[in-house]
Motif scaffolding. Structure first.
Motif, short mmCIF file in Angstrom:
data_model
loop_
_atom_site.label_atom_id
_atom_site.label_comp_id
_atom_site.label_asym_id
_atom_site.label_seq_id
_atom_site.Cartn_x
_atom_site.Cartn_y
_atom_site.Cartn_z
N PRO A 447 -5.61 -25.92 5.10
CA PRO A 447 -6.19 -27.27 5.29
C PRO A 447 -6.94 -27.45 6.51
O PRO A 447 -6.40 -26.81 7.71
CB PRO A 447 -5.11 -28.20 4.94
CG PRO A 447 -3.85 -27.30 5.26
CD PRO A 447 -4.21 -26.02 4.98
N ASN A 448 -7.81 -28.45 6.57
CA ASN A 448 -8.43 -28.79 7.76
C ASN A 448 -8.72 -30.14 7.87
O ASN A 448 -9.43 -30.84 6.73
CB ASN A 448 -9.83 -28.15 7.94
CG ASN A 448 -10.62 -28.52 9.11
OD1 ASN A 448 -11.53 -29.51 8.90
ND2 ASN A 448 -10.74 -27.55 10.18
N ILE A 449 -8.34 -30.86 8.88
CA ILE A 449 -8.78 -32.56 8.93
C ILE A 449 -9.31 -32.66 10.10
O ILE A 449 -8.78 -32.37 11.26
CB ILE A 449 -7.46 -33.18 8.85
CG1 ILE A 449 -6.82 -32.80 7.22
CG2 ILE A 449 -7.57 -34.76 8.97
CD1 ILE A 449 -5.36 -33.63 7.04
N LEU A 463 -9.35 -36.08 16.73
CA LEU A 463 -8.21 -35.37 16.49
C LEU A 463 -8.68 -34.40 15.66
O LEU A 463 -8.88 -35.05 14.56
CB LEU A 463 -7.05 -36.33 16.28
CG LEU A 463 -5.94 -35.76 15.93
CD1 LEU A 463 -5.00 -35.13 17.21
CD2 LEU A 463 -4.80 -36.72 15.42
N THR A 464 -8.05 -33.01 15.54
CA THR A 464 -8.27 -32.16 14.79
C THR A 464 -7.08 -31.62 14.11
O THR A 464 -6.29 -31.08 15.05
CB THR A 464 -9.32 -31.08 15.14
OG1 THR A 464 -10.65 -31.77 15.28
CG2 THR A 464 -9.94 -30.19 13.84
N ASP A 502 -0.36 -23.59 13.02
CA ASP A 502 -0.57 -24.92 12.91
C ASP A 502 -1.30 -25.31 14.15
O ASP A 502 -0.37 -25.18 15.15
CB ASP A 502 0.53 -25.74 12.24
CG ASP A 502 0.86 -25.31 10.74
OD1 ASP A 502 0.13 -25.69 9.98
OD2 ASP A 502 1.65 -24.56 10.78
N ARG A 503 -2.39 -25.88 14.10
CA ARG A 503 -2.99 -26.46 15.40
C ARG A 503 -3.75 -27.77 15.42
O ARG A 503 -4.16 -28.16 14.44
CB ARG A 503 -3.99 -25.42 15.99
CG ARG A 503 -3.75 -23.87 15.75
CD ARG A 503 -5.13 -22.87 16.30
NE ARG A 503 -4.56 -21.69 16.36
CZ ARG A 503 -5.20 -20.81 17.05
NH1 ARG A 503 -6.27 -20.96 17.72
NH2 ARG A 503 -4.90 -19.46 16.77
N LEU A 504 -3.21 -28.57 16.55
CA LEU A 504 -3.60 -29.92 16.92
C LEU A 504 -4.69 -29.71 18.11
O LEU A 504 -4.46 -28.87 19.06
CB LEU A 504 -2.46 -30.68 16.98
CG LEU A 504 -1.87 -31.38 15.74
CD1 LEU A 504 -0.42 -32.01 16.20
CD2 LEU A 504 -2.60 -31.81 14.81
N SER A 517 -9.45 -32.45 27.04
CA SER A 517 -8.80 -32.07 25.81
C SER A 517 -7.48 -31.61 26.05
O SER A 517 -7.12 -31.27 26.95
CB SER A 517 -9.74 -30.78 25.08
OG SER A 517 -9.80 -29.84 26.16
N ALA A 518 -6.74 -31.65 24.88
CA ALA A 518 -5.28 -31.09 24.82
C ALA A 518 -5.17 -30.32 23.57
O ALA A 518 -5.63 -30.83 22.53
CB ALA A 518 -4.24 -32.11 24.90
N ARG A 519 -4.42 -29.06 23.54
CA ARG A 519 -4.34 -28.67 22.37
C ARG A 519 -2.85 -28.14 22.25
O ARG A 519 -2.13 -28.03 22.97
CB ARG A 519 -4.85 -27.05 22.42
CG ARG A 519 -6.55 -27.04 22.45
CD ARG A 519 -7.10 -25.63 22.53
NE ARG A 519 -8.34 -25.76 22.56
CZ ARG A 519 -9.00 -25.59 21.41
NH1 ARG A 519 -8.46 -25.44 19.99
NH2 ARG A 519 -10.47 -25.66 21.61
N TYR A 520 -2.50 -28.03 21.04
CA TYR A 520 -0.85 -27.77 20.53
C TYR A 520 -0.89 -26.61 19.37
O TYR A 520 -1.64 -27.00 18.39
CB TYR A 520 -0.36 -29.10 20.27
CG TYR A 520 1.46 -28.64 19.63
CD1 TYR A 520 2.32 -28.46 20.46
CD2 TYR A 520 1.41 -28.60 18.33
CE1 TYR A 520 3.57 -27.97 20.16
CE2 TYR A 520 2.70 -28.51 17.76
CZ TYR A 520 3.75 -27.92 18.95
OH TYR A 520 4.92 -27.65 18.14
#
Length: 571
Positions: A447-449, A463-464, A502-504, A517-520
């Motif tokens: 999935p992708n949002i 936010l992705t 899973d990535r945010l 930007s920030a990534r998790y």
């Protein structure tokens, strides 16, 4: 009476002349306005909801450069010492005109050097790719210009560079366009020399041993290439075309490496190694496409059929001088022959259309991939006892994927996109001599949002969320052990499994030019495993538990790296 009429006639004549002059001026202005052309130039860097766009079509940086040079200047993009392209520190998947490139690493670098920068329109760094893309992370899409001016046009580029070593590059570009037909031909030849230095330090906590390795590599490649694009517009909505690409690289390289081993700070061994290598790479790609585009309703149907062939033949010869604290000096040599052949066949279809009057957009598509890869490996000379000197590794897979994306803007401020991709893979691999084999299959939903809210003309927040899956590359399965230029043996791991994550991704846009930007990322699998040992004889017929322990190895990503504490055990 005559006296009165005369001024009236004069006044009427003046008014008539004035009106005529006014009409003339008005008519002239109208004609002038009809001929005015308004040109709006896009900003060099655009920040969009899911990507950063580097518009270079009219930039002065194109002069005398190649696509690879411009890519190095692209915002968010960096290149590491192994020529791997990264965006915001993460590995990327490269597309050219929305077609996934079959090249990676140094091959991709050499191929992009064959495309002159004058052909570039823009480079898109897609940090939040939709479900349409076959990627586990960021996508870089290199968009080339489409020439539609009538007649025959061309250009020739001659380039010479002096860095550590001298390199030359030549390119020619021909474009012919007549009514509905366009033919583009690009050819190039490069003669590049590169230099690479590395220094590595390994510490083995299990027994407090250390290994220091320094290497110096100098290589040269001569690379001719040619590509042809033929495009025919059947009518205003229908277009067909054929793309042919051929790339070849003849390379030679020499590397020198040295290393030393210590146990509890006590010297055990050291080595000096020299490697000479020759290689020949060939890539042939074909693509037949059909595109239906309804510009009034903004509906697009895109169909692609294609094949890719990649062959790599390489011969490397190692000469090694060893000094052991126990056994004294010794000399050893080893040769490695490989002849890889990869064949890929694919069919892809994409369809896009708007929904209703709300500005919503719907996209759906799918792709089928067939891959058949063969890797023969041969060793000659001195080698680790007990290891095979010859084997052939086979890898075959079938990959089917379907995706759908829906996007819509609410309240003129909130942009949204939701997508879902399903992938199914069936693969099998085997070794002819060793007999190792594996057959497996799996399917997964990805999935992708994406959400983006615009507070004002100056500030926006996006936010992705993406679920990705890392699939091992075919060569990463190959368990045949071979030496590297730095003196370490390595081999793939036939038991590798896919790694889902899973990535945010959150991005604050400022003034449409800057962002924070920030990534998790979260995964329940790790690329690293525990410290292990494998009992491999040292080739001398003896085994000393104090000075000839088992070869130690660890798993890094998809490869198993073997580092013997005492380098005399390795060769």
């Amino acid at each position: 009476m005559k006296t009165i009429l005369t001024p009236i006639a004069l006044l009427a004549s003046i008014l008539t002349f004035a009106q005529t002059e006014k009409d003339t001026i008005k008519s002239t202005k109208e004609k002038e306005i009809e001929g005015v052309t308004v040109t709006v130039r896009k900003p060099t860097v655009e920040s969009k909801v899911d990507r950063t766009v580097f518009n270079v079509a009219n930039s002065s940086i194109l002069a005398g450069n190649t696509t690879w040079d411009v890519l190095r200047m692209t915002p968010l993009v960096s290149i590491d010492n192994n020529d791997a392209i990264k965006a915001e520190g993460e590995s990327v998947t490269v597309y050219i005109n929305d077609r996934k490139s079959v090249f990676t690493g140094k091959e991709l670098k050499e191929y992009l050097k064959t495309i002159p920068a004058d052909n570039l329109m823009k480079i898109e760094v897609i940090t939040s790719p939709s479900s349409r893309y076959e990627a586990t992370g960021t996508v870089i899409n290199i968009v080339l210009k489409k020439r539609d001016d009538e007649g025959l046009k061309g250009s020739v580029t001659l380039n010479n560079r002096q860095n550590t070593k001298n390199s030359q590059y030549t390119n020619f570009n021909l474009n012919y366009h007549k009514k509905n037909f366009t033919q583009t031909l690009i050819g190039s030849y490069s003669d590049n020399t590169y230099v690479q230095k590395d220094s590595s330090f390994y510490s083995w906590y299990a027994d407090n041993s250390t290994n220091q390795i320094d290497s110096y590599v100098i290589g040269r490649s001569k690379s001719p290439s040619v590509s042809s694009t033929s495009e025919y517009e059947i009518d205003a909505k229908n277009t067909v075309g054929v793309i042919l690409e051929y790339y070849q690289s003849n390379s030679i390289s020499n590397s020198e490496s040295s290393g030393s081993d210590y146990l509890n700070n006590i010297f055990k061994s050291s080595f000096d190694q020299n490697q000479n290598s020759t290689g020949l790479n060939r890539n042939l790609g074909t693509n037949i496409f059909y595109k239906w585009y309804d510009k009034e309703k903004n509906k697009i149907l895109d169909v692609n059929l294609g094949t890719n062939y990649y062959g790599q033949a390489e011969d490397s010869y190692f000469i090694r001088n060893i000094l052991s604290a126990q056994d004294g000096p010794s000399n050893q040599s080893l040769g490695v022959l490989t002849d890889t052949e990869n064949r890929n066949y694919y069919a892809k279809i994409d369809y896009t259309q708007p929904l209703g009057k709300s500005g919503a957009n719907f996209e759906v598509g799918g792709k089928i991939n067939f891959n058949n890869n063969v890797i023969p490996n041969n060793l000659y000379g001195n080698m680790l006892s007990g290891l095979s000197s010859h084997d052939v590794f086979h890898y075959e897979d079938y990959i089917a994927s379907l995706y759908a994306n829906y996007s819509r803007t609410f309240f003129k401020k909130l942009e949204t996109r939701i997508g879902l991709r399903y992938e199914y893979i069936d693969y099998k691999l085997r070794q002819d001599v060793a007999g190792a084999s594996r057959k497996d299959s799996y399917g997964t939903f990805l999935p992708n949002i994406l959400l983006k809210y615009t507070f004002s003309d100056k500030y926006d927040l996006s936010l992705t969320y993406n679920r990705n899956i890392w699939r091992p590359w075919y060569a990463e399965f190959n368990p045949f052990m071979t030496p590297n230029t730095n003196g370490i043996y390595s081999r793939g791991n036939i038991d590798l499994d896919p790694n889902p994550s899973d990535r945010l991704y959150m991005k604050l846009g400022i003034m449409k030019k800057y962002f924070i930007s920030a990534r998790y990322m979260y995964t329940d699998q790790d690329y690293w495993t525990d410290y292990l040992q494998e009992d491999i004889p040292d080739g001398t017929g003896k085994k000393d538990d104090q000075y000839h322990p088992a070869v130690q190895f660890y798993r890094k990503g998809s490869q198993i790296l073997f580092v013997c504490q005492y380098q005399s055990d390795v060769f």
